[in-house]
Design a protein around this motif. Structure first.
Motif, PDB file in Angstrom:
ATOM      1  N   LEU A   1       8.849 -32.798  27.176  1.00 55.05           N
ATOM      2  CA  LEU A   1       8.837 -34.198  27.625  1.00 55.05           C
ATOM      3  C   LEU A   1       7.499 -34.809  27.193  1.00 55.05           C
ATOM      4  O   LEU A   1       6.440 -34.360  27.651  1.00 55.05           O
ATOM      5  CB  LEU A   1       9.016 -34.291  29.142  1.00 55.05           C
TER       6      LEU A   1
ATOM      7  N   ASP B   1       4.279 -35.782  29.359  1.00 59.19           N
ATOM      8  CA  ASP B   1       3.327 -34.790  29.859  1.00 59.19           C
ATOM      9  C   ASP B   1       2.450 -34.291  28.717  1.00 59.19           C
ATOM     10  O   ASP B   1       2.902 -33.570  27.831  1.00 59.19           O
ATOM     11  CB  ASP B   1       4.080 -33.610  30.504  1.00 59.19           C
TER      12      ASP B   1
ATOM     13  N   GLY C   1      10.825 -32.471  39.791  1.00 59.52           N
ATOM     14  CA  GLY C   1      11.722 -31.355  40.032  1.00 59.52           C
ATOM     15  C   GLY C   1      10.878 -30.285  40.716  1.00 59.52           C
ATOM     16  O   GLY C   1       9.708 -30.102  40.380  1.00 59.52           O
TER      17      GLY C   1
ATOM     18  N   GLU D   1      15.955 -31.521  42.171  1.00 62.22           N
ATOM     19  CA  GLU D   1      15.329 -32.683  41.528  1.00 62.22           C
ATOM     20  C   GLU D   1      14.914 -33.718  42.571  1.00 62.22           C
ATOM     21  O   GLU D   1      15.748 -34.174  43.359  1.00 62.22           O
ATOM     22  CB  GLU D   1      16.298 -33.300  40.506  1.00 62.22           C
ATOM     23  N   LYS D   2      13.663 -34.069  42.553  1.00 60.80           N
ATOM     24  CA  LYS D   2      13.096 -35.133  43.408  1.00 60.80           C
ATOM     25  C   LYS D   2      13.591 -35.097  44.857  1.00 60.80           C
ATOM     26  O   LYS D   2      14.187 -36.060  45.358  1.00 60.80           O
ATOM     27  CB  LYS D   2      13.365 -36.497  42.775  1.00 60.80           C
TER      28      LYS D   2
ATOM     29  N   ILE E   1       7.947 -29.065  38.529  1.00 63.89           N
ATOM     30  CA  ILE E   1       8.251 -28.876  37.105  1.00 63.89           C
ATOM     31  C   ILE E   1       7.438 -29.841  36.254  1.00 63.89           C
ATOM     32  O   ILE E   1       7.351 -31.035  36.541  1.00 63.89           O
ATOM     33  CB  ILE E   1       9.762 -29.097  36.863  1.00 63.89           C
TER      34      ILE E   1
HETATM   35  C1  G1P Z   1      11.384 -35.291  34.677  1.00 64.06           C
HETATM   36  C2  G1P Z   1      12.181 -34.146  35.307  1.00 64.06           C
HETATM   37  C3  G1P Z   1      11.418 -33.579  36.507  1.00 64.06           C
HETATM   38  C4  G1P Z   1      10.035 -33.159  36.096  1.00 64.06           C
HETATM   39  C5  G1P Z   1       9.291 -34.311  35.388  1.00 64.06           C
HETATM   40  C6  G1P Z   1       7.978 -33.821  34.793  1.00 64.06           C
HETATM   41  O1  G1P Z   1      11.349 -36.356  35.609  1.00 64.06           O
HETATM   42  O2  G1P Z   1      13.463 -34.622  35.703  1.00 64.06           O
HETATM   43  O3  G1P Z   1      12.119 -32.467  37.027  1.00 64.06           O
HETATM   44  O4  G1P Z   1       9.307 -32.718  37.230  1.00 64.06           O
HETATM   45  O5  G1P Z   1      10.078 -34.878  34.332  1.00 64.06           O
HETATM   46  O6  G1P Z   1       7.257 -34.840  34.183  1.00 64.06           O
HETATM   47  P1  G1P Z   1      10.915 -37.875  35.189  1.00 64.06           P
HETATM   48  O7  G1P Z   1       9.417 -37.878  35.170  1.00 64.06           O
HETATM   49  O8  G1P Z   1      11.512 -38.122  33.842  1.00 64.06           O
HETATM   50  O9  G1P Z   1      11.469 -38.748  36.262  1.00 64.06           O
END
Ligand code: G1P
Length: 291
Positions: free
Chosen positions: A129, A132, A170, A189-190, A202
């Motif tokens: 992602l 991060d 998460g 999740e959340k 996560i």
């Molecule tokens: C996503 C994931 C989440 C994780 C996070 C980390 O969430 O769904 O589990 O902890 O990235 O950055 P988002 O930040 O896209 O809402």
């Protein structure tokens, strides 16, 4: 098994960066002078990843433009002998083979990863992602590849956060098995704070077996009405071991304007060519707030 492929979801609307994201994808916003995407692809390439599959959405074509050759620009820089700039132009294209798949509807992170099913095929891969940004040498993906080899299983990056913010992430339910390594027993999740199984959350790096795609195909919309990667992982857990890894490194949240500003300052202070100027900038602002 060698991790050769990375999937980078980059199909979101970038609402936290509106209005700039009306025309510039969030993933191309810079830390100093390079887009967020480039930092995470560098981290993947360092870990031996050869092919990067970026999941984008209609309207975000400038992401693929970034990775195309720029012959006119390169020729101009070559003629004027600006070798350093020429090297910068070539950087992005030289890191890895980059391909694109489209997510036509914003149905969630799990759905975005599922769009890369055919491009990944039948081998383990890493999901990154690009919000991060994590600074460490060796990089987090290199660290995780090692853990994945040691445990012969999928690995998810996690970090301990204050309980007040667990509902933004998460969250894993896991038991320690080795230094910085925990065996995952559940994921959510959340969750609301009082339902979170731990404050081990996560972070956006996952090494996963290809069976995750079958799990995602069966996953129903969850938190925020979206198909969540975390929910797919919970299904995967039924017949695959997964480990949570507390990585070494500083994480910056490139997904919010202030997080990106913080990352930009940190990188500018660290880089030889910008550190002096960044430091005097900070001093100047400190003087201003003191007066
Ligand atoms: C996503 C994931 C989440 C994780 C996070 C980390 O969430 O769904 O589990 O902890 O990235 O950055 P988002 O930040 O896209 O809402």
């Amino acid at each position: 098994m060698q991790i050769r492929k990375a999937v980078i979801p980059a199909a979101g609307l970038g609402t936290r960066f509106l209005p700039v994201t009306m025309s510039v994808p969030k993933e191309l916003l810079p830390i100093v002078d390079r887009p967020l995407l480039q930092y995470v692809i560098e981290e993947a390439a360092e870990a031996g990843v050869e092919e990067v599959i970026i999941v984008t959405s209609p309207g975000k074509e400038s992401i693929s433009d970034y990775f195309q050759p720029h012959p006119a620009l390169e020729q101009r820089l070559a003629v004027s002998g600006e070798d350093e700039l020429l090297a910068k132009v070539a950087e992005a294209g030289n890191l890895a083979k980059v391909s694109f798949v489209l997510q036509h509807e914003a149905l969630g992170l799990g759905h975005a990863v599922l769009m890369a099913k055919n491009a990944v095929g039948d081998e383990p891969f890493v999901v990154i992602l690009p919000d991060d940004i994590i600074v460490h040498s060796p990089g987090v993906i290199s660290q995780m590849v090692q853990v994945s080899k040691d445990m012969n299983a999928g690995v998810i990056a996690v970090e301990v956060v204050p309980w007040e913010v667990v509902h933004n992430y998460g969250v894993v339910d896991a038991a320690p098995v080795a230094n910085r390594v925990h065996k995952i027993q559940g994921l959510v999740e959340k969750p609301p704070r009082d339902e979170a199984p731990s404050n081990l959350t996560i972070v956006g790096r996952y090494i996963l077996p290809p069976q995750i795609f079958d799990c995602l195909e069966k996953t129903q919309p969850g938190a925020k009405g979206e198909i969540q990667l975390t929910d797919g992982l919970l299904t995967l857990l039924q017949d695959h071991e997964l480990f949570a890894f507390e990585f070494l490194g500083n994480r910056y949240d490139g997904g919010t304007p202030m997080g990106l500003l913080r990352a930009s300052l940190a990188f500018a202070l660290d880089r030889k060519d910008t550190s002096e100027e960044a430091l005097s900038l900070l001093r100047e602002f400190q003087d201003r707030t003191n007066n």
